[in-house]
Write a protein that holds these residues in place. Structure first.
Motif, PDB file in Angstrom:
ATOM      1  N   UNK A   1      19.214   3.568   1.822  1.00  0.00           N
ATOM      2  CA  UNK A   1      17.919   2.986   2.181  1.00  0.00           C
ATOM      3  C   UNK A   1      17.604   3.253   3.649  1.00  0.00           C
ATOM      4  N   UNK A   2      18.588   3.103   4.519  1.00  0.00           N
ATOM      5  CA  UNK A   2      18.367   3.358   5.947  1.00  0.00           C
ATOM      6  C   UNK A   2      17.938   4.806   6.166  1.00  0.00           C
ATOM      7  N   UNK A   3      18.606   5.738   5.514  1.00  0.00           N
ATOM      8  CA  UNK A   3      18.259   7.154   5.660  1.00  0.00           C
ATOM      9  C   UNK A   3      16.891   7.460   5.052  1.00  0.00           C
ATOM     10  N   UNK A   4      16.586   6.783   3.947  1.00  0.00           N
ATOM     11  CA  UNK A   4      15.290   6.997   3.304  1.00  0.00           C
ATOM     12  C   UNK A   4      14.148   6.535   4.193  1.00  0.00           C
ATOM     13  N   UNK A   5      14.318   5.396   4.867  1.00  0.00           N
ATOM     14  CA  UNK A   5      13.288   4.895   5.771  1.00  0.00           C
ATOM     15  C   UNK A   5      13.087   5.871   6.931  1.00  0.00           C
TER      16      UNK A   5
ATOM     17  N   UNK B   1      10.933   8.677   5.469  1.00  0.00           N
ATOM     18  CA  UNK B   1       9.556   8.358   5.074  1.00  0.00           C
ATOM     19  C   UNK B   1       8.744   7.753   6.206  1.00  0.00           C
ATOM     20  N   UNK B   2       9.428   7.107   7.149  1.00  0.00           N
ATOM     21  CA  UNK B   2       8.721   6.382   8.191  1.00  0.00           C
ATOM     22  C   UNK B   2       8.115   5.085   7.715  1.00  0.00           C
ATOM     23  N   UNK B   3       8.467   4.654   6.501  1.00  0.00           N
ATOM     24  CA  UNK B   3       7.912   3.417   5.916  1.00  0.00           C
ATOM     25  C   UNK B   3       9.028   2.395   5.755  1.00  0.00           C
ATOM     26  N   UNK B   4       8.895   1.237   6.383  1.00  0.00           N
ATOM     27  CA  UNK B   4       9.955   0.224   6.380  1.00  0.00           C
ATOM     28  C   UNK B   4       9.913  -0.709   5.180  1.00  0.00           C
TER      29      UNK B   4
ATOM     30  N   UNK C   1       0.819  -1.225   0.000  1.00  0.00           N
ATOM     31  CA  UNK C   1       0.000   0.000   0.000  1.00  0.00           C
ATOM     32  C   UNK C   1       0.844   1.262   0.000  1.00  0.00           C
ATOM     33  N   UNK C   2       2.032   1.202   0.611  1.00  0.00           N
ATOM     34  CA  UNK C   2       2.982   2.300   0.544  1.00  0.00           C
ATOM     35  C   UNK C   2       4.382   1.717   0.666  1.00  0.00           C
ATOM     36  N   UNK C   3       5.377   2.459   0.199  1.00  0.00           N
ATOM     37  CA  UNK C   3       6.739   1.943   0.219  1.00  0.00           C
ATOM     38  C   UNK C   3       7.746   3.077   0.121  1.00  0.00           C
ATOM     39  N   UNK C   4       8.923   2.808   0.666  1.00  0.00           N
ATOM     40  CA  UNK C   4      10.107   3.612   0.389  1.00  0.00           C
ATOM     41  C   UNK C   4      10.754   3.015  -0.850  1.00  0.00           C
ATOM     42  N   UNK C   5      10.900   3.803  -1.889  1.00  0.00           N
ATOM     43  CA  UNK C   5      11.382   3.302  -3.178  1.00  0.00           C
ATOM     44  C   UNK C   5      12.732   3.924  -3.496  1.00  0.00           C
ATOM     45  N   UNK C   6      13.708   3.088  -3.803  1.00  0.00           N
ATOM     46  CA  UNK C   6      15.039   3.555  -4.184  1.00  0.00           C
ATOM     47  C   UNK C   6      15.365   3.037  -5.575  1.00  0.00           C
ATOM     48  N   UNK C   7      15.725   3.936  -6.454  1.00  0.00           N
ATOM     49  CA  UNK C   7      16.095   3.587  -7.827  1.00  0.00           C
ATOM     50  C   UNK C   7      17.569   3.916  -8.026  1.00  0.00           C
ATOM     51  N   UNK C   8      18.374   2.893  -8.288  1.00  0.00           N
ATOM     52  CA  UNK C   8      19.811   3.048  -8.534  1.00  0.00           C
ATOM     53  C   UNK C   8      20.087   2.603  -9.963  1.00  0.00           C
ATOM     54  N   UNK C   9      20.572   3.518 -10.805  1.00  0.00           N
ATOM     55  CA  UNK C   9      20.640   3.246 -12.236  1.00  0.00           C
ATOM     56  C   UNK C   9      21.921   3.841 -12.815  1.00  0.00           C
TER      57      UNK C   9
ATOM     58  N   UNK D   1      11.987  12.290  -2.743  1.00  0.00           N
ATOM     59  CA  UNK D   1      12.775  12.873  -1.667  1.00  0.00           C
ATOM     60  C   UNK D   1      14.091  13.436  -2.195  1.00  0.00           C
ATOM     61  N   UNK D   2      14.698  12.725  -3.131  1.00  0.00           N
ATOM     62  CA  UNK D   2      15.952  13.203  -3.711  1.00  0.00           C
ATOM     63  C   UNK D   2      16.173  12.522  -5.044  1.00  0.00           C
ATOM     64  N   UNK D   3      16.939  13.189  -5.899  1.00  0.00           N
ATOM     65  CA  UNK D   3      17.397  12.605  -7.160  1.00  0.00           C
ATOM     66  C   UNK D   3      18.923  12.572  -7.165  1.00  0.00           C
ATOM     67  N   UNK D   4      19.470  11.575  -7.825  1.00  0.00           N
ATOM     68  CA  UNK D   4      20.911  11.473  -7.982  1.00  0.00           C
ATOM     69  C   UNK D   4      21.292  12.047  -9.347  1.00  0.00           C
ATOM     70  N   UNK D   5      22.299  12.894  -9.376  1.00  0.00           N
ATOM     71  CA  UNK D   5      22.717  13.508 -10.625  1.00  0.00           C
ATOM     72  C   UNK D   5      23.183  12.487 -11.648  1.00  0.00           C
ATOM     73  N   UNK D   6      23.140  12.886 -12.904  1.00  0.00           N
ATOM     74  CA  UNK D   6      23.477  11.953 -13.986  1.00  0.00           C
ATOM     75  C   UNK D   6      24.900  11.426 -13.873  1.00  0.00           C
ATOM     76  N   UNK D   7      25.820  12.272 -13.444  1.00  0.00           N
ATOM     77  CA  UNK D   7      27.214  11.830 -13.313  1.00  0.00           C
ATOM     78  C   UNK D   7      27.502  11.258 -11.933  1.00  0.00           C
ATOM     79  N   UNK D   8      26.630  11.501 -10.986  1.00  0.00           N
ATOM     80  CA  UNK D   8      26.766  10.911  -9.654  1.00  0.00           C
ATOM     81  C   UNK D   8      25.978   9.604  -9.645  1.00  0.00           C
ATOM     82  N   UNK D   9      26.527   8.615 -10.331  1.00  0.00           N
ATOM     83  CA  UNK D   9      25.750   7.452 -10.748  1.00  0.00           C
ATOM     84  C   UNK D   9      26.362   6.161 -10.233  1.00  0.00           C
ATOM     85  N   UNK D  10      25.550   5.342  -9.556  1.00  0.00           N
ATOM     86  CA  UNK D  10      26.031   4.035  -9.114  1.00  0.00           C
ATOM     87  C   UNK D  10      26.181   3.073 -10.288  1.00  0.00           C
TER      88      UNK D  10
END
Length: 545
Positions: free
Chosen positions: A271-275, A278-281, A116-124, A145-154
């Protein structure tokens, strides 16, 4: 309402083209373009073959489609170019809707999870001028909550590591992941200077990116895979790189282990910081980096994480699904969770038999392929298994698979060297009955898509040596009778015959070729490899006289 979602594009840096079709929010068909072109990753191609399949599967024409949905919202004139493409290729263009690349990734994972709700992390790697995001998703409300820059890329970070180790970026990252388990993270302090965690964000050393340093010689967003993407600074930090084909010494193996470990440290911190924010585990992952199953295991083990979901298509083929889901959700349709990945083409017994007869193949017709296959597996034969609808995503999940007995310690080398023709350090995955997986794998949750590794229970490691990686883990497929009754029955019957309800499962292909789609491709793979037996529907082929 019919909606087609597509991925890939028109530039050479675009890859993993796919098409999906939703009807009133319900998934009807989905497939990757590489299975139709036979060119792995279908680079720089819009998914004409996959679109055609989706239309045929639904029994409709392009004029019945209401929307074509795609990422690349930031690309100049892209909507117009897609309109022209569809008019040229199909004679008609539905309405076009463009979305943000990483929101499409996020949507594919969130809606697929059923949470029903989630903390979502996209690493690309990159898409629509960024390399990922973190968001809080609840219902149809997406809060970035935040975006990662195009050159700051995992994705860029791991691509550099892949190239440094002598492999091909955007293709061989999984080799680096597998290799990393053979080393120790002795270079972790050096990688800590390359990639630094920063709460919900991170910092990649921009001095390593050759595209930034030499921007005047690059005329597009991406270098081609044949060009080096890292500067000499990486070798100043790590020492001389490995040339393709050179022997792998322990230094390179330890570098792989160190680079992998730093990725895990950084993403777990994000992910830990995102949770906390958001308060969503409950966590959903997406983006190409989410194919890193070792990283996913570490994130799942993070104490603040509740449930973890990773879709069968976290890479760019998945943005086709996310784009179509977003359009249907906007229209008020309910999106069902993605319970399985069997959304590709299926071939009737008549079509299979016609193919066999055309090439003059010798075969037998079976009333019960499952029972005969169990006998072959117990007799230590390697089996090609071609049944039902093809999988959507990079993992073979029991319909386009090579199967074998996991109890045989020598089976891993036998398949790697004599069938797949690939590196001997590459591990194989176990397909296991969901209701029995806790007997063999520690801390295991439902993982139907082979996207998370789990520790193998110490008491059973000697029972299934062919699927235990050197680090004591395995990337499992949880198999359910509800979603694949035939494959579930096969594993269950093998379990009765062997006392182990597990099979080795790897994709039905040869190294560097896409997983097979059609019967003819399955036959090509069979006769060009060391596979012992091939099951195509009810038909069984062997190479013995």
């Amino acid at each position: 309402m019919y909606v087609i979602g597509i991925s890939s594009g028109i530039k050479h840096g675009h890859h993993d083209g796919a098409a999906v079709l939703l009807r009133d929010g319900e998934l009807v068909a989905a497939a990757e373009e590489e299975r139709f072109t036979l060119a792995k990753h279908a680079r720089g191609e819009l998914p004409r073959g996959a679109i055609g399949y989706c239309l045929r599967q639904a029994g409709i024409t392009i004029r019945d489609v209401d929307w074509i949905c795609s990422p690349l919202k930031t690309y100049t004139n892209y909507s117009q170019r897609l309109t022209e493409y569809f008019k040229y290729q199909f004679g008609h263009s539905p309405k076009i809707e463009l979305y943000d690349h990483h929101l499409c990734h996020a949507a594919s994972s969130f809606y697929g999870s059923g949470f029903p709700e989630a903390t979502v992390a996209c690493f690309d790697f990159s898409g629509d001028s960024s390399s990922g995001l973190v968001a809080h998703m609840k219902g149809n409300d997406f809060r970035v909550l935040t975006r990662f820059g195009r050159h700051n890329s995992l994705g860029l970070y791991y691509g550099m590591l892949t190239q440094y180790l002598g492999y091909q970026m955007t293709n061989d990252e999984y080799k680096v992941m597998g290799l990393s388990s053979y080393g120790s993270p002795e270079y972790l302090d050096r990688f800590a200077s390359i990639l630094r965690p920063n709460g919900i964000d991170y910092e990649l050393d921009g001095g390593l990116d050759k595209r930034q340093r030499d921007a005047e010689i690059y005329t597009s967003d991406f270098s081609t895979r044949q060009e080096r993407i890292f500067t000499e600074k990486l070798e100043d930090i790590l020492g001389p790189r490995r040339l393709r084909g050179e022997a792998l010494d322990q230094r390179f193996t330890n570098i792989a282990a160190s680079g992998q470990k730093q990725l895990e440290i950084v993403t777990t911190q994000v992910v830990r910081s995102a949770i906390e924010a958001t308060g969503c585990a409950d966590v959903c992952l997406a983006g190409g980096v989410a194919l890193n199953c070792k990283m996913n295991m570490e994130i799942a083990a993070e104490p603040s994480v509740g449930r973890l979901y990773v879709p069968p298509v976290p890479h760019d083929a998945g943005v086709a699904l996310g784009a179509a889901m977003m359009k249907c959700a906007e229209a008020g349709y309910t999106i069902a969770p993605l319970a399985h990945a069997y959304w590709g083409p299926e071939y009737s017994n008549d079509v299979i038999r016609d193919t066999l007869d055309k090439i003059g193949a010798r075969y037998e017709v079976l009333e019960d392929p499952v029972s005969r296959c169990v006998t072959d597996l117990v007799d230590q034969k390697t089996v090609g298994w071609f049944q039902g609808r093809m999988e959507y995503g990079p993992r073979a999940l029991g319909n386009r698979s090579i199967l074998a007995d996991p109890r045989s310690a020598g089976m891993k080398d036998r398949i790697n060297l004599g069938i797949k023709y690939r590196e001997e350090f590459r591990p194989f995955c176990p397909s296991v009955l969901y209701e029995r997986q806790s007997e063999y794998f520690d801390d295991a949750f439902d993982a139907p898509f082979m996207v998370v590794t789990f520790p193998v229970n110490d008491t059973v490691k000697q029972m299934i040596p062919a699927v235990v990686h050197v680090d004591g883990t395995a990337r499992i497929q949880s198999v359910h009778s509800e979603t694949n009754p035939m494959y579930s029955r096969l594993i269950g019957e093998f379990g009765k015959a062997s006392s182990v309800p597990i099979l080795i499962n790897t994709s039905l292909n040869i190294n560097e070729q896409p997983t097979v789609n059609s019967p003819l491709e399955a036959l090509h793979t069979y006769f060009c490899s060391g596979l012992d037996v091939l099951f195509l529907g009810p038909y069984r082929l062997t190479k013995s006289a």
